[in-house]
Scaffold this active site. Structure first.
Site, short mmCIF file in Angstrom:
data_model
loop_
_atom_site.label_atom_id
_atom_site.label_comp_id
_atom_site.label_asym_id
_atom_site.label_seq_id
_atom_site.Cartn_x
_atom_site.Cartn_y
_atom_site.Cartn_z
CD GLU A 30 -7.02 -5.52 -2.70
OE1 GLU A 30 -6.72 -5.43 -1.48
OE2 GLU A 30 -6.18 -5.68 -3.59
CD GLU A 80 -2.51 -1.47 2.57
OE1 GLU A 80 -3.58 -2.11 2.59
OE2 GLU A 80 -1.93 -1.09 3.60
#
Length: 547
Positions: free
Chosen positions: A396, A190
């Site tokens: 997600e 991330e």
């Protein structure tokens, strides 16, 4: 047997539609929408079993699989010494199954984050390229973190570029199955700082720790302030300080106090803007390298004309502490998310798709201590901004979904109301067993997410209820020659004299549904008469049930 035969005959004759049908609901699915599933973090060891799992996914509407391609695996032997043999076998298996592939070029370590069940560190030779102060992060408590390379190190983008170049050289012949390439922008893949690390004493739902305490980071902060203000006198005037030189500028010395009182000062705003800018510059650098390596190598028609492969990166769903009255958004600020609009501007400028997570969650603890967690609001905020800026969205879930149909419906509401182009489910083992059979979760996922679901609104009329009673819809699905009982049963909301609720269901599937009332003690009263057996048309619609 007779009952089964009668139901089977109904199935073959397309059944009798008893509910009245009105206009379809307003939500629509992005015309490029596809569902993917995240592969295990660890290596596949039984390729035959893996092939059976992939077939089950394809049979249930899944378009492809998303896989971490670990830098610590492929370049472990030495700088510029690559071994892609495992991932070539992997790609061949995906192609044979008729699925698409989304590789994540995972330049972070596997291990140490939520849900990790593996241990793949960064290549050991990388730490000889510079000092720990240059290559690692240092938190406000002094913890040195090496789960991903520091964006302050001048060689970070160069190392990643070498990985990208080798990947392109070895996998350009797989452009027919590579649907998208994801770039790891930081820890857990991330674009963020490693501010919530258990080894540094963090536990949920605390705010996390700032990560700007190496001398390399401090120097960058000082240089940025010198560029902005020119003189230390101008800094002192803006900040209300009495610093003697730019070398006296430092990151916050007390994180808690900074987030309570310091964040809104001129110093606080300057620090947080700079802290975030390091991430956006990092995204710009790696995206530029990726486009240079991948655009020409992976030109292919993925259903919308011959184009370069899409490049994507992920923003974490930092949903806790959002509404903390004493330090709002402290967890988000700690990972480097100070101004989402500015971050998304970099995604647009860099032509990078935005992957966002926590789509399955709700805001039930938005104003509850200690969480102050509002993930649903965060998803809506990010998705709305991305749509307004013309950024392609992919989604997600944050945590595995176990026996919770409501979470699949939360996913669907986000995906199909906010124009997400694809979704990846975390993770394969939750919906497919090791022998290739589906788990109890597979049908819910397939119906609500993978099989091009459509919105279905239930309206129950005449279900007069006593105080404290609620109305639900419960049902079964015709599947593999029998009626299952795993369809999500929505609780309806009282509206205009009727009980109303919308769910997402697989189109052109066969269902039996029935209304029920439940009182505060859990006692159930069923709708009289037979179950209502019907198909869901491809456009969805509203179904009226007369109690």
């Amino acid at each position: 047997m007779r009952k089964w035969f009668q139901r089977g005959l109904m199935f073959l004759l397309s059944l009798v539609l008893i509910f009245s049908v009105t206009q379809p609901a307003s939500a629509t699915i992005n015309n490029t929408y596809k569902a993917f599933v995240m592969a295990p973090l660890t290596h596949i060891t039984d390729w035959t079993a893996f092939g059976k799992q992939l077939k089950t996914l394809k049979d249930n509407g899944v378009a492809g699989i998303t896989t971490d391609v670990w830098w610590g695996d492929v370049e472990a032997a030495g700088d510029q010494v690559f071994d892609w043999s495992y991932y070539i076998t992997y790609a061949n298996q995906v192609r044979a199954a008729g699925l698409k592939w989304i590789p994540i070029l995972s330049t972070h370590q596997c291990g140490g984050n939520v849900g990790d069940d593996c241990n793949v560190p960064l290549p050991s030779w990388i730490w000889g390229k510079g000092t720990a102060d240059q290559l690692k992060f240092k938190s406000e408590t002094g913890y040195m973190n090496g789960e991903t390379l520091s964006p302050w190190w001048s060689g970070t983008a160069t190392q990643y570029d070498e990985l990208y170049a080798s990947f392109a050289a070895n996998f350009s012949s797989y452009k027919d199955i590579i649907y998208e390439i994801n770039l790891s922008g930081g820890p857990a893949g991330e674009l963020r700082y490693p501010s919530y690390q258990v080894a540094d004493g963090w536990s949920y739902p605390s705010r996390g720790k700032l990560q700007a305490y190496t001398e390399t980071a401090k120097t960058d902060f000082r240089n940025a302030m010198q560029t902005k203000y020119g003189t230390i006198a101008a800094v002192n005037s803006a900040w209300g300080t009495n610093l003697s030189a730019f070398t006296a500028i430092n990151p916050p010395s007390d994180g808690d106090q900074f987030f309570i009182t310091g964040r809104n000062t001129n110093y606080g705003k300057d620090f947080l803007n700079w802290y975030q800018s390091v991430l956006t510059k990092h995204l710009s650098a790696i995206a530029t390298k990726a486009h240079n390596r991948f655009d020409s190598a992976f030109m292919y028609d993925r259903g919308d004309g011959v184009k370069p492969v899409p490049i994507a990166a992920k923003i974490a769903g930092i949903h806790w502490q959002m509404n903390n009255p004493s330090m709002p958004h402290a967890a988000e600020y700690g990972v480097g998310y100070y101004n989402y609009s500015t971050i998304l501007d970099q995604f647009k400028t860099s032509n990078v798709n935005l992957t966002f997570t926590c789509l399955e969650m709700d805001d039930s603890k938005a104003n509850s201590s200690p969480e102050y967690s509002a993930p649903q609001s965060l998803v809506i905020n990010i998705a709305t901004m991305a749509n307004n800026k013309g950024i392609t969205l992919t989604g997600e879930n944050a945590l595995p979904i176990v026996n919770d149909g409501q979470k699949y419906q939360n996913l669907a509401q986000a995906l199909f109301n906010y124009n997400f182009s694809s979704f990846t489910l975390l993770r394969m083992a939750n919906i497919v067993n090791s022998d290739g059979t589906g788990t109890a979760e597979l049908s819910n996922f397939s119906d609500a997410i993978a099989m091009k679901p459509v919105p279905v609104t239930f309206r129950v009329k005449g279900a007069n209820t006593a105080s404290g009673e609620e109305v639900y819809i419960t049902g079964s699905r015709w599947e593999l020659g029998k009626w299952t009982t795993s369809v999500y049963a929505p609780k309806l909301t009282y509206s205009g004299g009727d009980w109303v609720g919308t769910v997402y269901l697989g189109s052109n599937r066969y269902y039996e549904f029935k209304a029920l009332k439940k009182n505060s003690s859990g006692s159930v009263t069923w709708q009289s008469g037979a179950n209502k057996t019907w198909t869901v048309p491809s456009t969805g619609g509203e179904y009226v049930v007369n109690w």
